[in-house]
Design an enzyme around this catalytic site. Structure first.
Site, PDB file in Angstrom:
ATOM      1  N   ASP A 116       0.860  -1.172   0.000  1.00 13.41           N
ATOM      2  CA  ASP A 116       0.000   0.000   0.000  1.00 13.41           C
ATOM      3  C   ASP A 116       0.893   1.218   0.000  1.00 13.41           C
ATOM      4  O   ASP A 116       2.092   1.113   0.198  1.00 13.41           O
ATOM      5  CB  ASP A 116      -0.937   0.018   1.205  1.00 13.41           C
ATOM      6  CG  ASP A 116      -0.168   0.007   2.506  1.00 13.41           C
ATOM      7  OD1 ASP A 116       0.431   1.044   2.812  1.00 13.41           O
ATOM      8  OD2 ASP A 116      -0.141  -1.020   3.184  1.00 13.41           O
ATOM      9  N   PRO A 122       1.189  -3.919   9.025  1.00 15.77           N
ATOM     10  CA  PRO A 122       1.800  -5.214   9.309  1.00 15.77           C
ATOM     11  C   PRO A 122       0.761  -6.292   9.624  1.00 15.77           C
ATOM     12  O   PRO A 122      -0.389  -5.969   9.933  1.00 15.77           O
ATOM     13  CB  PRO A 122       2.665  -4.938  10.533  1.00 15.77           C
ATOM     14  CG  PRO A 122       2.167  -3.676  11.122  1.00 15.77           C
ATOM     15  CD  PRO A 122       1.452  -2.909  10.060  1.00 15.77           C
ATOM     16  N   ILE A 123       1.177  -7.572   9.552  1.00 11.19           N
ATOM     17  CA  ILE A 123       0.275  -8.669   9.945  1.00 11.19           C
ATOM     18  C   ILE A 123       0.916  -9.521  11.044  1.00 11.19           C
ATOM     19  O   ILE A 123       0.633 -10.704  11.166  1.00 11.19           O
ATOM     20  CB  ILE A 123      -0.149  -9.529   8.729  1.00 11.19           C
ATOM     21  CG1 ILE A 123       1.066 -10.104   7.999  1.00 11.19           C
ATOM     22  CG2 ILE A 123      -1.033  -8.769   7.776  1.00 11.19           C
ATOM     23  CD1 ILE A 123       0.690 -11.261   7.063  1.00 11.19           C
ATOM     24  N   ILE A 330      -5.941   5.326  13.650  1.00  4.99           N
ATOM     25  CA  ILE A 330      -5.733   3.942  13.190  1.00  4.99           C
ATOM     26  C   ILE A 330      -4.674   3.940  12.079  1.00  4.99           C
ATOM     27  O   ILE A 330      -3.719   3.174  12.124  1.00  4.99           O
ATOM     28  CB  ILE A 330      -7.059   3.330  12.674  1.00  4.99           C
ATOM     29  CG1 ILE A 330      -8.160   3.464  13.736  1.00  4.99           C
ATOM     30  CG2 ILE A 330      -6.853   1.864  12.263  1.00  4.99           C
ATOM     31  CD1 ILE A 330      -7.956   2.684  15.000  1.00  4.99           C
TER      32      ILE A 330
HETATM   33  N1  EPU Z   1      -1.876  -3.853  12.960  1.00  5.73           N
HETATM   34  C1  EPU Z   1      -0.612  -4.260  13.313  1.00  5.73           C
HETATM   35  N2  EPU Z   1      -0.325  -5.590  13.218  1.00  5.73           N
HETATM   36  C2  EPU Z   1      -1.225  -6.505  12.779  1.00  5.73           C
HETATM   37  C3  EPU Z   1      -2.518  -6.063  12.417  1.00  5.73           C
HETATM   38  C4  EPU Z   1      -2.817  -4.727  12.520  1.00  5.73           C
HETATM   39  O1  EPU Z   1       0.236  -3.470  13.689  1.00  5.73           O
HETATM   40  O2  EPU Z   1      -0.891  -7.691  12.729  1.00  5.73           O
HETATM   41  C5  EPU Z   1      -2.240  -2.411  13.081  1.00  5.73           C
HETATM   42  C6  EPU Z   1      -2.558  -1.782  11.744  1.00  5.73           C
HETATM   43  O3  EPU Z   1      -1.410  -1.325  11.086  1.00  5.73           O
HETATM   44  C7  EPU Z   1      -3.514  -0.673  12.138  1.00  5.73           C
HETATM   45  C8  EPU Z   1      -4.279  -1.272  13.323  1.00  5.73           C
HETATM   46  O4  EPU Z   1      -3.464  -2.322  13.802  1.00  5.73           O
HETATM   47  O5  EPU Z   1      -2.826   0.446  12.572  1.00  5.73           O
HETATM   48  C9  EPU Z   1      -5.639  -1.821  12.987  1.00  5.73           C
HETATM   49  O6  EPU Z   1      -5.581  -2.661  11.856  1.00  5.73           O
HETATM   50  P1  EPU Z   1      -6.626  -3.836  11.610  1.00  5.73           P
HETATM   51  O7  EPU Z   1      -5.896  -5.124  11.606  1.00  5.73           O
HETATM   52  O8  EPU Z   1      -7.785  -3.689  12.537  1.00  5.73           O
HETATM   53  O9  EPU Z   1      -7.109  -3.519  10.132  1.00  5.73           O
HETATM   54  P2  EPU Z   1      -7.346  -4.548   8.984  1.00  5.73           P
HETATM   55  O10 EPU Z   1      -7.997  -5.766   9.516  1.00  5.73           O
HETATM   56  O11 EPU Z   1      -6.126  -4.721   8.171  1.00  5.73           O
HETATM   57  C10 EPU Z   1      -9.770  -3.776   8.481  1.00  5.73           C
HETATM   58  C11 EPU Z   1     -10.524  -3.299   7.278  1.00  5.73           C
HETATM   59  C12 EPU Z   1     -10.095  -1.885   6.929  1.00  5.73           C
HETATM   60  C13 EPU Z   1     -10.338  -0.993   8.142  1.00  5.73           C
HETATM   61  C14 EPU Z   1      -9.603  -1.556   9.369  1.00  5.73           C
HETATM   62  C15 EPU Z   1      -9.862  -0.774  10.640  1.00  5.73           C
HETATM   63  C16 EPU Z   1     -10.928  -5.295   6.036  1.00  5.73           C
HETATM   64  C17 EPU Z   1     -10.635  -6.116   4.860  1.00  5.73           C
HETATM   65  N3  EPU Z   1     -10.249  -4.164   6.155  1.00  5.73           N
HETATM   66  O12 EPU Z   1      -8.392  -3.772   8.107  1.00  5.73           O
HETATM   67  O13 EPU Z   1     -10.936  -1.480   5.860  1.00  5.73           O
HETATM   68  O14 EPU Z   1      -9.864   0.303   7.867  1.00  5.73           O
HETATM   69  O15 EPU Z   1     -10.015  -2.917   9.586  1.00  5.73           O
HETATM   70  O16 EPU Z   1     -11.208  -0.775  10.940  1.00  5.73           O
HETATM   71  O17 EPU Z   1     -11.780  -5.637   6.853  1.00  5.73           O
HETATM   72  C18 EPU Z   1     -11.594  -0.137   4.071  1.00  5.73           C
HETATM   73  O18 EPU Z   1     -12.635  -0.810   4.022  1.00  5.73           O
HETATM   74  O19 EPU Z   1     -11.442   0.915   3.427  1.00  5.73           O
HETATM   75  C19 EPU Z   1     -10.499  -0.605   4.895  1.00  5.73           C
HETATM   76  C20 EPU Z   1      -9.254  -0.187   4.757  1.00  5.73           C
END
Ligand code: EPU
Length: 433
Positions: A116, A122-123, A330
């Site tokens: 991106d 990160p995951i 976020i």
């Molecule tokens: N994070 C980490 N490590 C991880 C996972 C997340 O540091 O292993 C951090 C991220 O970098 C971020 C925060 O934790 O700062 C929250 O991330 P989260 O994992 O909750 O986000 P996501 O699951 O990757 C989903 C939605 C996003 C939405 C976010 C927050 C999906 C496919 N995506 O992403 O949707 O912004 O939750 O609510 O469900 C969108 O629809 O436009 C979109 C980006």
């Protein structure tokens, strides 16, 4: 590539129906492979991400049949296959195949989710969860190889560093068939998590506490779908239409919403002075009068959603006085829409990742670029408000998440056309959502 062409300045009115939640759908489709019997999802939005996920399923010999809004997924003849590259890069949510394949086969080989351009995503928390369940995780040649131990995954207590939506969902999918109990602490509480848990519980999973910060999962042998699952309405699409209605509406009713999912968003819009009537499952947004500036700080649910900070930004520009402030806690660097709004004459800037918005009498049409889905939603609203013609390049990013958007906008009276842009290759630009 797609372009969205908007001849703006026309007041919009009438009714719009919200589709099923994208961020549920993109988890529920991968989760369907956990079932030994065919799955039916109802209320599936017609968005590009769904088409991409269906393509990925077909690579595993999972047959899909998409009717008007019902998607039937038949995983009975699924073959375990690696999902190394290609489509996997086109949407970030393809990372849900990690948890789903691990839960179903004890092994997953999945390409690293696409990059991106607006800050790190990160995951590590997903990986930490898989490892806690006993899996080994290797990163080789841009793909992640996750393998359960010979005697299968076993339950574990997992404390997430932050309440990540993706990690919570992925750990749920991996652990529903693990031996024993898994507890996810500091879990995400978003409504989409509850939707996933309901879907899996109806297939025989035992998941308790979804929607709170502590989720307990008792592993079961296998899952079998027996009844159709109706996806919750998309709260982000709904919020986008609320903003659009307040910016340029002459009275718009938004149907198929769960008001509670929009609480913090509606509170903010009402604080600005927008008048909204709510009934059982619809909202009526009155034409806006004089609006006040507000401060928006995004947070995890039930806070103000990061995915709605861009759609609310054009509304801030319509306020009469003062300075509007948007802070995205976020994704602090999620501000690619601001230079695009400037091209349209918006009095707005970013300083130290804080968006500062000032009253702007009239936006004008311009050629802009939708760097990601919600930036696209913001520019779409701005284009509808602007005088003259706005051309949004990379409009494919809007189609990734907004169900039948051209049809819905036209029904409200907008002059909008989405067309292919032959000068650009037909690929999606990033895998932000
Ligand atoms: N994070 C980490 N490590 C991880 C996972 C997340 O540091 O292993 C951090 C991220 O970098 C971020 C925060 O934790 O700062 C929250 O991330 P989260 O994992 O909750 O986000 P996501 O699951 O990757 C989903 C939605 C996003 C939405 C976010 C927050 C999906 C496919 N995506 O992403 O949707 O912004 O939750 O609510 O469900 C969108 O629809 O436009 C979109 C980006």
């Amino acid at each position: 590539m797609k372009q969205m062409i908007i001849h703006g300045g026309k007041p919009l009115q009438g009714d719009v129906w919200i589709g099923g939640a994208k961020n549920s759908t993109v988890a529920l489709i991968p989760a369907s492979i956990l079932s030994r019997t065919p799955v039916t999802l109802e209320g599936v939005p017609r968005i590009a991400d769904v088409a991409n996920l269906m393509d990925l399923l077909s690579e595993m010999d999972v047959h899909c049949d998409f009717g008007e809004t019902a998607l039937r997924i038949d995983p009975e003849n699924i073959k375990m296959s690696p999902l190394p590259a290609g489509k996997i890069k086109s949407l970030r949510a393809s990372y849900y195949f990690m948890g789903a394949l691990l839960g179903r086969f004890g092994k997953a080989v999945v390409g690293f989710p696409g990059g991106d351009d607006i800050g790190p995503r990160p995951i590590d928390q997903h990986i930490k969860g898989f490892e806690a369940l006993g899996a080994s995780v290797k990163n080789e040649n841009d793909q992640i190889i996750i393998t359960a131990p010979e005697d299968g995954l076993h339950g574990a207590k997992i404390h997430l560093k932050m309440p990540s939506v993706g990690a919570t969902m992925n750990i749920i999918m991996a652990s529903v068939t693990a031996q024993g109990q898994t507890i996810i602490e500091n879990a995400a509480k978003e409504p989409e998590i509850i939707d996933l848990a309901t879907f899996l519980n109806n297939m025989g999973a035992v998941i308790r506490g979804a929607g709170t910060d502590s989720i307990r999962i008792e592993g079961v042998d296998m899952l079998k779908a027996q009844i159709p699952h109706t996806i919750i309405p998309d709260r982000i699409e709904a919020g986008t239409y609320v903003s659009l209605a307040a910016c340029i509406g002459n009275g718009i009713r938004i149907h198929n919403i769960i008001e509670e999912h929009l609480d913090s968003y509606l509170a903010k819009v009402e604080e600005m002075g927008v008048v909204i009537d709510a009934d059982e499952d619809s909202l009526y947004v009155y034409p806006a009068g004089d609006l006040k500036m507000v401060q928006v700080k995004t947070n995890v649910y039930p806070g103000f959603a990061t995915d709605l900070q861009q759609p609310i930004t054009p509304l801030l520009l319509t306020a009469k006085l003062g300075e509007g402030i948007v802070i995205d806690n976020i994704y602090p660097k999620r501000n690619g829409h601001i230079p695009q709004l400037q091209k349209m004459g918006a009095d707005i800037k970013v300083e130290d990742n804080i968006i500062l918005a000032h009253p702007t009498k009239q936006l004008h049409g311009a050629k802009v670029t939708a760097g990601e889905i919600r930036a696209g939603a913001c520019l779409m609203i701005a284009g509808l408000m602007a005088s003259g013609t706005t051309v949004i390049d990379k409009a494919g990013n809007i189609l990734r998440g907004y169900d039948r958007v051209q049809e819905k906008l036209r029904q409200l009276g907008a002059d909008v056309t989405i067309k292919d842009d032959p000068s650009e290759p037909d690929i999606l630009d990033n895998a932000w959502c």
